[in-house]
Design an enzyme around this catalytic site. Structure first.
Site, PDB file in Angstrom:
ATOM      1  N   LYS A 220       8.575  32.445 -23.587  1.00  0.00           N
ATOM      2  CA  LYS A 220       7.212  31.968 -24.333  1.00  0.00           C
ATOM      3  C   LYS A 220       5.673  33.302 -24.056  1.00  0.00           C
ATOM      4  O   LYS A 220       4.941  32.867 -25.103  1.00  0.00           O
ATOM      5  CB  LYS A 220       6.917  30.623 -23.936  1.00  0.00           C
TER       6      LYS A 220
ATOM      7  N   LYS B 259      16.117  30.698 -32.757  1.00  0.00           N
ATOM      8  CA  LYS B 259      15.822  28.925 -33.079  1.00  0.00           C
ATOM      9  C   LYS B 259      15.782  28.589 -34.191  1.00  0.00           C
ATOM     10  O   LYS B 259      14.238  29.321 -34.349  1.00  0.00           O
ATOM     11  CB  LYS B 259      15.689  28.821 -31.539  1.00  0.00           C
TER      12      LYS B 259
ATOM     13  N   LYS C  83       9.292  24.925 -33.028  1.00  0.00           N
ATOM     14  CA  LYS C  83       7.832  24.017 -33.415  1.00  0.00           C
ATOM     15  C   LYS C  83       7.278  24.767 -33.442  1.00  0.00           C
ATOM     16  O   LYS C  83       6.002  25.007 -34.201  1.00  0.00           O
ATOM     17  CB  LYS C  83       7.287  22.847 -32.519  1.00  0.00           C
TER      18      LYS C  83
HETATM   19  P1  AMP Z   1      11.202  19.869 -27.611  1.00  0.00           P
HETATM   20  O1  AMP Z   1      10.530  19.968 -29.339  1.00  0.00           O
HETATM   21  O2  AMP Z   1      11.048  21.703 -27.067  1.00  0.00           O
HETATM   22  O3  AMP Z   1      10.335  19.200 -27.206  1.00  0.00           O
HETATM   23  O4  AMP Z   1      12.640  19.499 -27.675  1.00  0.00           O
HETATM   24  C1  AMP Z   1      13.199  18.487 -27.604  1.00  0.00           C
HETATM   25  C2  AMP Z   1      14.679  18.738 -27.283  1.00  0.00           C
HETATM   26  O5  AMP Z   1      15.044  18.589 -28.467  1.00  0.00           O
HETATM   27  C3  AMP Z   1      15.039  19.524 -26.429  1.00  0.00           C
HETATM   28  O6  AMP Z   1      15.715  18.085 -26.036  1.00  0.00           O
HETATM   29  C4  AMP Z   1      15.629  20.383 -26.846  1.00  0.00           C
HETATM   30  O7  AMP Z   1      16.733  21.508 -26.499  1.00  0.00           O
HETATM   31  C5  AMP Z   1      15.857  20.253 -28.491  1.00  0.00           C
HETATM   32  N1  AMP Z   1      16.091  21.183 -29.154  1.00  0.00           N
HETATM   33  C6  AMP Z   1      14.764  21.244 -29.225  1.00  0.00           C
HETATM   34  N2  AMP Z   1      14.834  22.705 -30.447  1.00  0.00           N
HETATM   35  C7  AMP Z   1      16.166  22.841 -30.619  1.00  0.00           C
HETATM   36  C8  AMP Z   1      17.082  23.224 -31.630  1.00  0.00           C
HETATM   37  N3  AMP Z   1      16.710  24.256 -32.793  1.00  0.00           N
HETATM   38  N4  AMP Z   1      18.342  23.153 -32.019  1.00  0.00           N
HETATM   39  C9  AMP Z   1      19.140  22.274 -31.057  1.00  0.00           C
HETATM   40  N5  AMP Z   1      18.637  21.540 -30.516  1.00  0.00           N
HETATM   41  C10 AMP Z   1      16.944  21.786 -30.045  1.00  0.00           C
END
Ligand code: AMP
Ligand code: TRP
Length: 335
Positions: free
Chosen positions: A115, A198, A201
């Protein structure tokens, strides 16, 4: 203090539009785990502000994550859904953990390196200490299990190290050593534009991700345009592993349909991408459309969302407060 044996905590940031990676890697698993575990699902807005968030949209995004939880099938009567910044105990425990975690441990965190990139002198201090706050989110509820996508595995290991070091330093067994639950085939959903990145967002391209707010038309377009290679689909898993874009799309299919990757290969092996993509688009629309329309309905009922968050907050504080009090007593603070 009562020690739970099957308590889940997980968090999702209100920092952008939720996407298929969030759904398949995390939220879909929360839905199946709620039967067996006592669950705390947290909208982690303190984590979101480690990078800039527009104050005009943050509250709305916080409600949107709440709506996505409920629309996906998390029962707000049976589970605690709440907002991190409304539970002051998270930030208080995070400070205590800042004094337990070592610089060397945080310096190894790959998410920070990704990041911050080349800009590490100029990112917030919060972005660096992000994982100690995550450890506090989990341990303030004495959670035993943490369902997350694969990208969070290293943060979970750090949480375990913090719990262990606290327990050792103060000769206590207050904190459990929580287990990650990284479930299903879609542990790491990749970008639709680049099978080595990956789905995220923060990717500048909208076409890299399918969002839970996308219309059926958008979903169909995004899958149609998804990057592929020029060959027909492979018919076995070894060949599939060598082809990142095909692997990603087949994994998404298997996770959405809840069938094995082998089964998808049996049906689509040696076929052209075009026919597979059409079926994948139909499948994605059929699974996501009900969630999107329920989310839209819930987003028009702010009082309901706020009621859910208020009752989640009350339950969360009732559990977190005694744990913080005990932690402070162990450290030797005046009560
Ligand atoms: P975040 O959007 O970073 O708050 O992520 C929320 C949840 O989604 C966490 O458990 C992450 O590990 C999961 N997550 C985010 N991006 C991915 C992805 N590309 N594939 C699988 N899990 C994801
Ligand atoms: N760091 C997680 C992510 O970006 C979100 C998160 C914050 C979390 N606190 C947590 C996940 C506690 C699980 C448990 O995906």
């Amino acid at each position: 203090m009562e020690k739970p044996t099957k308590r889940i905590l997980s968090g999702v940031q209100p920092s952008g539009d939720l996407h298929l990676g969030n759904y398949l890697g995390a939220i879909k698993n929360f839905v199946s785990l709620q039967k067996e575990y006592e669950c705390f699902f947290c909208v982690v807005d303190l984590h979101a502000i480690t990078v800039w968030q527009d104050p005009k949209v943050l509250a709305n995004k916080t409600r949107e994550v709440t709506a996505a939880f409920i629309a996906s099938g998390i029962d707000p009567k049976k589970n605690n859904i709440f907002v991190q910044s409304q539970i002051p105990q998270h930030a208080q425990l995070a400070w205590l953990f800042n004094c337990i975690a070592r610089m060397g441990w945080l310096n190894r965190m790959t998410q920070f390196k990704d990041k911050a990139g080349k800009n590490s002198e100029n990112v917030s201090v919060g972005l660096f200490s992000y994982p100690t706050l995550m450890a506090a989110d989990i341990l303030i509820y004495l959670a035993t299990h943490v369902p997350v996508g694969e990208d969070q595995k290293q943060h979970l290991e750090l949480t375990r190290d913090i719990a262990q070091k606290f327990n050792n330093d103060f000769e206590t067994d207050l904190f459990p050593i929580p287990e990650p639950l990284i479930l299903g085939d879609a542990k790491r959903v990749m970008s639709l534009r680049d099978g080595s990145k990956k789905m995220s967002k923060s990717d500048p391209s909208d076409y890299s991700r399918i969002m839970l707010t996308d219309s059926a038309e958008n979903i169909i377009q995004k899958i149609k345009k998804a990057k592929t290679d020029p060959y027909p689909l492979p018919d076995n898993i070894n060949d599939l592993k060598l082809r990142p874009e095909a692997l990603n799309l087949i994994t998404i299919f298997s996770a959405l349909e809840s069938i094995s990757i082998d089964k998808v290969l049996q049906n689509y092996g040696a076929k052209e991408f075009s026919s597979f993509k059409k079926d994948l688009a139909d499948l994605a629309v059929s699974k996501l459309e009900p969630i999107t329309s329920e989310m839209n309905k819930l987003m028009n009922d702010t009082p309901f969302i706020d009621d859910v968050l208020q009752s989640g907050k009350n339950n969360a504080i009732a559990v977190a407060e005694p744990v913080l009090r005990k932690t402070k007593e162990i450290i030797g603070f005046l009560s």
